[in-house]
Enzyme design. Structure first.
Site, PDB file in Angstrom:
ATOM      1  N   ASN A  42       0.849  -1.197   0.000  1.00 52.47           N
ATOM      2  CA  ASN A  42       0.000   0.000   0.000  1.00 52.47           C
ATOM      3  C   ASN A  42       0.884   1.246   0.000  1.00 52.47           C
ATOM      4  O   ASN A  42       1.960   1.274   0.612  1.00 52.47           O
ATOM      5  CB  ASN A  42      -0.998   0.002   1.165  1.00 52.47           C
ATOM      6  CG  ASN A  42      -0.382  -0.121   2.539  1.00 52.47           C
ATOM      7  OD1 ASN A  42       0.632  -0.776   2.722  1.00 52.47           O
ATOM      8  ND2 ASN A  42      -0.998   0.519   3.520  1.00 52.47           N
ATOM      9  N   ILE A  43       0.432   2.249  -0.722  1.00 56.13           N
ATOM     10  CA  ILE A  43       1.185   3.498  -0.876  1.00 56.13           C
ATOM     11  C   ILE A  43       0.224   4.639  -0.563  1.00 56.13           C
ATOM     12  O   ILE A  43      -0.716   4.892  -1.333  1.00 56.13           O
ATOM     13  CB  ILE A  43       1.745   3.626  -2.310  1.00 56.13           C
ATOM     14  CG1 ILE A  43       2.600   2.399  -2.668  1.00 56.13           C
ATOM     15  CG2 ILE A  43       2.574   4.921  -2.446  1.00 56.13           C
ATOM     16  CD1 ILE A  43       2.961   2.299  -4.146  1.00 56.13           C
ATOM     17  N   GLU A  44       0.430   5.275   0.577  1.00 59.84           N
ATOM     18  CA  GLU A  44      -0.506   6.312   1.026  1.00 59.84           C
ATOM     19  C   GLU A  44      -0.096   7.694   0.526  1.00 59.84           C
ATOM     20  O   GLU A  44       0.988   7.885  -0.043  1.00 59.84           O
ATOM     21  CB  GLU A  44      -0.596   6.270   2.557  1.00 59.84           C
ATOM     22  CG  GLU A  44      -1.107   4.915   3.025  1.00 59.84           C
ATOM     23  CD  GLU A  44      -1.441   4.844   4.499  1.00 59.84           C
ATOM     24  OE1 GLU A  44      -0.972   5.694   5.278  1.00 59.84           O
ATOM     25  OE2 GLU A  44      -2.194   3.914   4.863  1.00 59.84           O
ATOM     26  N   CYS A  53      -4.057   0.627  -2.522  1.00 52.77           N
ATOM     27  CA  CYS A  53      -3.865  -0.585  -1.714  1.00 52.77           C
ATOM     28  C   CYS A  53      -2.805  -1.491  -2.326  1.00 52.77           C
ATOM     29  O   CYS A  53      -2.515  -1.417  -3.536  1.00 52.77           O
ATOM     30  CB  CYS A  53      -5.162  -1.373  -1.632  1.00 52.77           C
ATOM     31  SG  CYS A  53      -6.476  -0.587  -0.711  1.00 52.77           S
ATOM     32  N   GLU A  55      -2.986  -4.664  -2.993  1.00 51.36           N
ATOM     33  CA  GLU A  55      -3.519  -5.579  -4.014  1.00 51.36           C
ATOM     34  C   GLU A  55      -3.558  -4.905  -5.383  1.00 51.36           C
ATOM     35  O   GLU A  55      -3.187  -5.485  -6.404  1.00 51.36           O
ATOM     36  CB  GLU A  55      -4.946  -6.004  -3.638  1.00 51.36           C
ATOM     37  CG  GLU A  55      -5.044  -6.768  -2.333  1.00 51.36           C
ATOM     38  CD  GLU A  55      -5.236  -5.867  -1.118  1.00 51.36           C
ATOM     39  OE1 GLU A  55      -4.699  -4.734  -1.106  1.00 51.36           O
ATOM     40  OE2 GLU A  55      -5.903  -6.295  -0.178  1.00 51.36           O
ATOM     41  N   CYS A  90     -10.167  -4.668   0.417  1.00 52.14           N
ATOM     42  CA  CYS A  90     -11.281  -3.711   0.448  1.00 52.14           C
ATOM     43  C   CYS A  90     -12.187  -3.936  -0.763  1.00 52.14           C
ATOM     44  O   CYS A  90     -11.835  -4.656  -1.704  1.00 52.14           O
ATOM     45  CB  CYS A  90     -10.750  -2.281   0.483  1.00 52.14           C
ATOM     46  SG  CYS A  90     -10.193  -1.671  -1.125  1.00 52.14           S
ATOM     47  N   CYS A  93     -10.663  -3.094  -4.200  1.00 51.97           N
ATOM     48  CA  CYS A  93      -9.716  -4.120  -4.672  1.00 51.97           C
ATOM     49  C   CYS A  93     -10.454  -5.376  -5.130  1.00 51.97           C
ATOM     50  O   CYS A  93     -10.081  -5.997  -6.129  1.00 51.97           O
ATOM     51  CB  CYS A  93      -8.702  -4.456  -3.589  1.00 51.97           C
ATOM     52  SG  CYS A  93      -7.495  -3.136  -3.354  1.00 51.97           S
TER      53      CYS A  93
HETATM   54  N1  THU Z   1      -5.133  -1.447   2.606  1.00 46.49           N
HETATM   55  C1  THU Z   1      -4.543  -2.272   1.704  1.00 46.49           C
HETATM   56  O1  THU Z   1      -3.495  -1.972   1.136  1.00 46.49           O
HETATM   57  N2  THU Z   1      -5.152  -3.446   1.436  1.00 46.49           N
HETATM   58  C2  THU Z   1      -6.214  -3.948   2.130  1.00 46.49           C
HETATM   59  O2  THU Z   1      -6.586  -5.073   1.899  1.00 46.49           O
HETATM   60  C3  THU Z   1      -6.882  -3.113   3.124  1.00 46.49           C
HETATM   61  C4  THU Z   1      -6.373  -1.725   3.269  1.00 46.49           C
HETATM   62  C5  THU Z   1      -4.415  -0.209   2.960  1.00 46.49           C
HETATM   63  C6  THU Z   1      -5.006   1.067   2.484  1.00 46.49           C
HETATM   64  C7  THU Z   1      -4.459   2.050   3.508  1.00 46.49           C
HETATM   65  O3  THU Z   1      -3.145   2.434   3.128  1.00 46.49           O
HETATM   66  C8  THU Z   1      -4.357   1.240   4.780  1.00 46.49           C
HETATM   67  O4  THU Z   1      -4.354  -0.109   4.369  1.00 46.49           O
HETATM   68  C9  THU Z   1      -5.477   1.493   5.768  1.00 46.49           C
HETATM   69  O5  THU Z   1      -6.705   1.404   5.166  1.00 46.49           O
END
Ligand code: THU
Length: 133
Positions: A42-44, A53, A55, A90, A93
């Protein structure tokens, strides 16, 4: 490539997670039918909606390299310093997975030590796909 190895690759990809806002770190490993693995984390972003996310990072990397046929996806995640029993994908995804993968596509959730396989159909029943257009 067995399921446990794919989970280990997801765990390894998790190390690259850029999650300074949620401190929730996720890694994914996508196995193609040809045996190649594309990983993602995941890259915020400070503008939260720009976050992607793990995935989707893995799937978009693969598709952008010309891959379309996928065997399985492993996901490992949880709060910083912990690993969740199940870090479930999520809704967005799940929808992206449904775009490229069949109903019986295998999704592995958990840790490399203890994980469970789910079908896409179990995680996204009655999904909206091209057949509905
Ligand atoms: N996130 C994912 O990368 N994959 C998931 O299956 C659930 C959520 C990330 C998004 C965000 O960066 C952090 O988790 C919190 O929601």
């Amino acid at each position: 490539m067995n399921d446990k190895t794919l989970m280990e690759q997801a765990q390894k990809a998790r190390e690259k997670s850029y999650s300074p806002y949620s401190h929730f770190r996720v890694g994914a490993a996508l196995l193609t039918k040809s045996g190649k693995v594309y990983t993602g984390c995941n890259i915020e972003n400070a503008a939260f909606s720009a976050t992607v996310c793990a995935e989707r990072t893995a799937i978009f990397k693969a598709v952008s390299e010309g891959e379309r046929d996928f065997e399985a996806l492993a996901i490992v995640g949880g709060k910083e310093g912990e690993t969740a029993d199940f870090c479930t994908p999520c809704g967005v995804c799940r929808q992206v997975i449904a775009e490229f993968c069949p109903r019986d596509f295998k999704i592995l959730l958990g840790t490399p030590e203890k994980f469970k396989a789910f079908t896409l159909d179990a995680l996204l029943p009655l999904s909206f796909t091209e057949k509905d257009l």
